[in-house]
Design a protein around this motif. Structure first.
Motif, PDB file in Angstrom:
ATOM      1  N   UNK A 567      62.568 -24.341 -43.580  1.00  0.00           N
ATOM      2  CA  UNK A 567      61.320 -24.495 -43.753  1.00  0.00           C
ATOM      3  C   UNK A 567      60.626 -25.172 -42.502  1.00  0.00           C
ATOM      4  N   UNK A 568      59.509 -25.530 -42.242  1.00  0.00           N
ATOM      5  CA  UNK A 568      59.049 -26.382 -41.469  1.00  0.00           C
ATOM      6  C   UNK A 568      57.981 -27.633 -42.091  1.00  0.00           C
ATOM      7  N   UNK A 569      57.889 -28.505 -41.164  1.00  0.00           N
ATOM      8  CA  UNK A 569      56.703 -29.726 -41.839  1.00  0.00           C
ATOM      9  C   UNK A 569      55.976 -30.204 -40.788  1.00  0.00           C
ATOM     10  N   UNK A 570      54.827 -30.762 -41.210  1.00  0.00           N
ATOM     11  CA  UNK A 570      53.655 -31.324 -40.300  1.00  0.00           C
ATOM     12  C   UNK A 570      53.862 -32.720 -40.331  1.00  0.00           C
ATOM     13  N   UNK A 571      54.097 -33.241 -39.081  1.00  0.00           N
ATOM     14  CA  UNK A 571      54.065 -34.886 -39.027  1.00  0.00           C
ATOM     15  C   UNK A 571      52.530 -35.177 -38.424  1.00  0.00           C
ATOM     16  N   UNK A 572      52.015 -36.027 -39.285  1.00  0.00           N
ATOM     17  CA  UNK A 572      50.583 -36.243 -38.693  1.00  0.00           C
ATOM     18  C   UNK A 572      50.454 -37.850 -39.099  1.00  0.00           C
ATOM     19  N   UNK A 573      49.639 -38.378 -37.870  1.00  0.00           N
ATOM     20  CA  UNK A 573      48.877 -39.817 -37.804  1.00  0.00           C
ATOM     21  C   UNK A 573      47.537 -39.702 -37.630  1.00  0.00           C
ATOM     22  N   UNK A 574      46.828 -40.817 -37.914  1.00  0.00           N
ATOM     23  CA  UNK A 574      45.397 -40.782 -37.934  1.00  0.00           C
ATOM     24  C   UNK A 574      45.122 -40.298 -36.520  1.00  0.00           C
ATOM     25  N   UNK A 618      65.440 -35.571 -42.773  1.00  0.00           N
ATOM     26  CA  UNK A 618      66.635 -35.555 -43.421  1.00  0.00           C
ATOM     27  C   UNK A 618      66.682 -33.827 -43.804  1.00  0.00           C
ATOM     28  N   UNK A 619      67.849 -33.205 -43.598  1.00  0.00           N
ATOM     29  CA  UNK A 619      68.021 -31.982 -44.082  1.00  0.00           C
ATOM     30  C   UNK A 619      68.126 -31.841 -45.511  1.00  0.00           C
ATOM     31  N   UNK A 620      67.518 -30.720 -46.198  1.00  0.00           N
ATOM     32  CA  UNK A 620      67.838 -30.576 -47.661  1.00  0.00           C
ATOM     33  C   UNK A 620      68.024 -29.219 -47.939  1.00  0.00           C
ATOM     34  N   UNK A 621      68.684 -28.466 -49.037  1.00  0.00           N
ATOM     35  CA  UNK A 621      68.860 -27.192 -49.504  1.00  0.00           C
ATOM     36  C   UNK A 621      69.179 -27.240 -50.944  1.00  0.00           C
ATOM     37  N   UNK A 622      69.393 -25.811 -51.430  1.00  0.00           N
ATOM     38  CA  UNK A 622      69.688 -25.772 -52.756  1.00  0.00           C
ATOM     39  C   UNK A 622      71.209 -25.877 -53.003  1.00  0.00           C
ATOM     40  N   UNK A 623      71.710 -26.435 -54.050  1.00  0.00           N
ATOM     41  CA  UNK A 623      72.934 -26.897 -53.981  1.00  0.00           C
ATOM     42  C   UNK A 623      73.706 -25.668 -54.860  1.00  0.00           C
ATOM     43  N   UNK A 683      63.454 -28.317 -52.771  1.00  0.00           N
ATOM     44  CA  UNK A 683      64.272 -27.011 -52.332  1.00  0.00           C
ATOM     45  C   UNK A 683      64.581 -25.742 -53.292  1.00  0.00           C
ATOM     46  N   UNK A 684      64.857 -26.364 -54.539  1.00  0.00           N
ATOM     47  CA  UNK A 684      65.208 -25.145 -55.706  1.00  0.00           C
ATOM     48  C   UNK A 684      66.096 -25.558 -56.583  1.00  0.00           C
ATOM     49  N   UNK A 685      66.633 -24.636 -57.380  1.00  0.00           N
ATOM     50  CA  UNK A 685      67.535 -24.812 -58.618  1.00  0.00           C
ATOM     51  C   UNK A 685      68.682 -24.186 -58.368  1.00  0.00           C
ATOM     52  N   UNK A 686      69.874 -24.655 -58.591  1.00  0.00           N
ATOM     53  CA  UNK A 686      71.141 -23.781 -58.448  1.00  0.00           C
ATOM     54  C   UNK A 686      71.300 -22.927 -59.045  1.00  0.00           C
ATOM     55  N   UNK A 687      72.251 -21.839 -59.204  1.00  0.00           N
ATOM     56  CA  UNK A 687      72.653 -20.705 -60.054  1.00  0.00           C
ATOM     57  C   UNK A 687      73.356 -21.533 -61.090  1.00  0.00           C
ATOM     58  N   UNK A 688      73.051 -21.329 -62.396  1.00  0.00           N
ATOM     59  CA  UNK A 688      73.764 -21.876 -63.340  1.00  0.00           C
ATOM     60  C   UNK A 688      75.410 -21.563 -63.528  1.00  0.00           C
TER      61      UNK A 688
END
Length: 778
Positions: A567-574, A618-623, A683-688
């Protein structure tokens, strides 16, 4: 030497040649007192008027005298000729030295009370005396002598000594002065008072203790059988002298005696011609004790009549100082000065000598101090000590400097300025006098001019800084050294020094100087005062304004967020700041990031102040749920610990509805479960992941009501290779069945078993065994 003395000496040498060796002194005891004094001791000099000579001594040895004339012959005796006075027959003084001869004389030959009184001793014997009256022509009489004794043996110098003295008094008085003393002391010369280290002496009766050396520098040495005299040891040639008044009559008594008995005799040898008038010009004036100060005149004065003839000499020159024919001489430079005075006759020449040393010139430098004027009245407070190094030419050997208002006070050492560190001048360009002393106490003077500075400095523009130390409080650490060395001050001159103060009074008085690394004590704006010195002089005092600008943008706290894989993210200041600079190099108020990491942006406002905001991505993702650690068959202690992998921040569930942060679930009831891990950052739910929690019932009621009629373990059929054994309380096997069996109904071979507690064990495929017990209720 007169004709009589020459004939006597010839006869004496001829008659004694058969008994004296070539290395011995020669003694003639036929001389009268008058001959010994006038012809030998005084050597017929007219510099001293002699009268009433008397000699007394040994009257118990027929044909012998204890006094006489001697000369050194061909021996190395240190006195060529003179008078010998001894405590035995004077002829016994001739060599060779005989250690076995313990002495001569007689106990009937008495001692001398004047000698005993002068030396504070008693019980003297065998006294020999030569005494006479004389009138000196100068202020000093002197003669040379040597003391020899047979008490320089064994450890005798530690305990015994014969006595001798040269006693002088003014005629008509009763008190004698002893001239036979160790130089620069009042200690009489004797074998006890002049000797080297005396070691322990091993006698026939045992060891005798020695003693430390005493005035060893005046000891001449021990004698042997080859020595010129018959004494065991002797002193060096010493000088006896006394200050007298020219024209007055004096009586002198030269006396020597045994002390305590008549053994181990001694003698004193007086140098011929050495008793004469001399001139005492006073003590030497040399460093370091008493030199004469540079620039002073010194008068050397003989204190004699101007009717005499005078010649003055300097530093060994044989040519008299031109024009110096007076009783006194004014000298202005260093040297050894000698005077020769003809005292009414060419046969009487008296001399005197003195060493004169002038101190080096103290080179001082006149200088000035310039002080700033606080109120323009021409009066200021000066620290006079600031000029000390310049005035002294950096000479550290000079004394502390003292200051006076005028030269008269300085020269007379009166009314010094009591507080030179804070002296208030009386007028502009006032002159004060500085006085210093060298190491000899000699003074010199210099002028110190006290002037008022009329300089001014264009005010420095305010020093504006940003409050960028992380605390928005209007406080900032200023580098005052940077200000002091800036072009603003360095353009004034090449010898400029700047110090800073919190107020103008402190700057004027040079009190409470601020450190060069300075934090303002008044927030946001504070005025300091710079004292500008040109060398050690005050050039001007000028204000320095310090301003601290604050910059604290809203919503500018550091942020921490996450970024899902892919994914991507926007970093914004005034918006609205003067400039932006991201760590990525971009210069807008927003950037898009596709990778985790640390990002920051520095923004600048119109005052040039900056603020920085940090973003931690920080990086994140589905477990992925990999399994579970199951603790079952524990009743309320059953638990499930979810095992997972992934880079995100997760929460966990075993039913898909309730989520918790901890992957450990406690108190899990038996049953089938689906395990989940959910990323908190969205980022989502793991497979049960399916699991089973097993447990056994703690009781059952086989009463045929269709409810709880069988004791069985639910879901054990998922472990088909497990085996269950049931026992009574005595360990008797009642039932065995596989995990797929429907359970036990409480019978044995068709018989109903009573209500009781029963035991079981379960053996799993991996040979793990679980044991427990349950109740059968009816």
């Amino acid at each position: 030497m007169n004709f009589i003395k020459k004939i006597s000496l010839y006869i004496f040498i001829f008659c004694s040649s058969s008994i004296a060796t070539a290395q011995s002194i020669l003694v003639n005891d036929s001389y009268t007192a008058q001959q010994l004094v006038e012809n030998v001791l005084v050597n017929n000099s007219t510099c001293v008027s002699i009268s009433n000579p008397i000699a007394t001594g040994d009257t118990f040895t027929p044909g012998k005298k204890s006094y006489g004339y001697f000369n050194s012959g061909t021996s190395p005796f240190p006195i060529n000729e003179g008078v010998v006075l001894s405590t035995w027959s004077s002829k016994n003084s001739e060599a060779p030295f005989d250690a076995s001869n313990k002495g001569d004389g007689s106990l009937s030959w008495k001692g001398d009370l004047d000698l005993e009184q002068a030396l504070n001793i008693t019980n003297t014997f065998n006294a020999t005396i030569l005494e006479f009256d004389f009138v000196p022509l100068t202020n000093l009489i002197s003669f040379n002598y040597l003391f020899a004794s047979n008490e320089y043996q064994e450890n005798f110098p530690c305990n015994y000594s014969d006595g001798f003295a040269f006693l002088i008094k003014e005629s008509g008085t009763t008190t004698y002065q002893n001239l036979a003393i160790i130089p620069a002391t009042t200690i009489p010369v004797s074998s006890k008072n002049v000797h080297p280290l005396i070691p322990t002496f091993n006698s026939t009766t045992g060891p005798k203790p020695g003693c430390l050396a005493a005035n060893e520098a005046y000891f001449g040495g021990f004698n042997s059988s080859n020595s010129p005299v018959n004494y065991s040891g002797q002193t060096l040639v010493l000088a006896a002298q006394a200050n007298v008044i020219a024209g007055k009559m004096y009586h002198i008594k030269l006396v020597i005696a045994d002390q305590g008995g008549n053994y181990y005799d001694s003698a004193v040898f007086l140098q011929a011609g050495s008793f004469t008038s001399k001139i005492d010009l006073g003590p030497n004036r040399i460093a370091p004790s008493n030199p004469i100060c540079y620039g002073e005149n010194f008068i050397i004065d003989t204190k004699l009549s101007p009717a005499y003839s005078y010649k003055w000499y300097k530093s060994g020159s044989l040519i008299p100082i031109l024009g110096a024919i007076s009783p006194s001489l004014k000298v202005t430079d260093t040297g050894t000065y000698k005077v020769e005075v003809e005292l009414g006759s060419p046969n009487c020449i008296a001399t005197g000598e003195i060493k004169i040393e002038f101190t080096p010139q103290i080179v001082l430098k006149n200088t000035s101090l310039i002080q700033c004027d606080e109120n323009g009245d021409g009066i200021a407070i000066f620290d006079l000590n600031k000029a000390e190094a310049i005035i002294k030419n950096n000479n550290s050997n000079l004394s502390q400097m003292f200051f006076y208002k005028n030269i008269f006070d300085a020269q007379n050492n009166q009314n010094p300025i009591s507080s030179p560190k804070s002296y208030t001048n009386k007028s502009n360009n006032q002159i004060v006098i500085a006085k210093v002393l060298d190491t000899y106490g000699c003074p010199n003077y210099a002028e110190l001019i006290l002037s008022i500075s009329n300089k001014s400095i264009t005010p420095l523009a305010p020093i504006i800084v940003c409050d960028d130390d992380g605390f928005i409080d209007g406080i900032h650490q200023f580098d005052l050294m940077g200000i002091a060395t800036s072009g603003y001050f360095s353009g004034i001159g090449n010898n400029i020094f700047v110090s800073f103060y919190s107020n103008s009074t402190d700057a004027y008085l040079e009190k409470n100087e601020l450190p060069f690394f300075f934090k303002n004590t008044i927030p946001y704006q504070q005025t300091l005062f710079a004292r500008v010195l040109n060398g050690s002089d005050c050039y001007a005092i000028t204000p320095i304004v310090l301003i601290v600008k604050t910059f604290d943008p809203p919503n500018f706290q550091d942020e921490t967020t996450s970024l899902c894989n892919g994914a991507s993210s926007n970093l914004i200041v005034d918006a609205g700041f003067s400039s932006y600079l991201w760590t990525s190099g971009e210069t807008s108020n927003t950037i898009t990031v596709t990778l985790p990491g640390n990002y920051s942006v520095k923004v600048t406002n119109t005052n040039g102040c900056t603020a920085t905001k940090n973003f931690k991505i920080s990086a994140s993702g589905i477990a992925i749920v990999n399994g579970a650690i199951i603790n079952d068959f524990a009743g309320k202690g059953n638990s499930v610990l979810i095992e997972y992998s992934g880079i995100g921040n997760y929460e966990f569930s075993i039913d898909g509805s309730y989520f918790q942060d901890n992957p450990l679930f406690n108190g899990v009831a038996p049953g089938e479960y689906l395990l989940y891990a959910r990323d908190k950052n969205g980022c989502g739910l793991s497979i049960p992941f399916k699991i089973y929690v097993l447990d056994y019932p703690r009781y059952f009621t086989p009463n045929g009501d269709g409810y709880n009629d069988f004791w069985e373990i639910k879901n054990l059929d998922f472990l088909p290779k497990s085996t269950i054994n049931i026992f009574d309380r005595y360990g008797k096997l009642l039932k065995q069945f596989a995990s797929t069996h429907s359970g036990w109904n409480g019978t044995l071979n068709g018989y109903i078993l009573p209500a009781d507690d029963y035991w079981f064990n379960i053996t799993f495929e991996d040979n793990k065994i679980i044991k427990g017990h349950f109740s059968l209720k009816r």
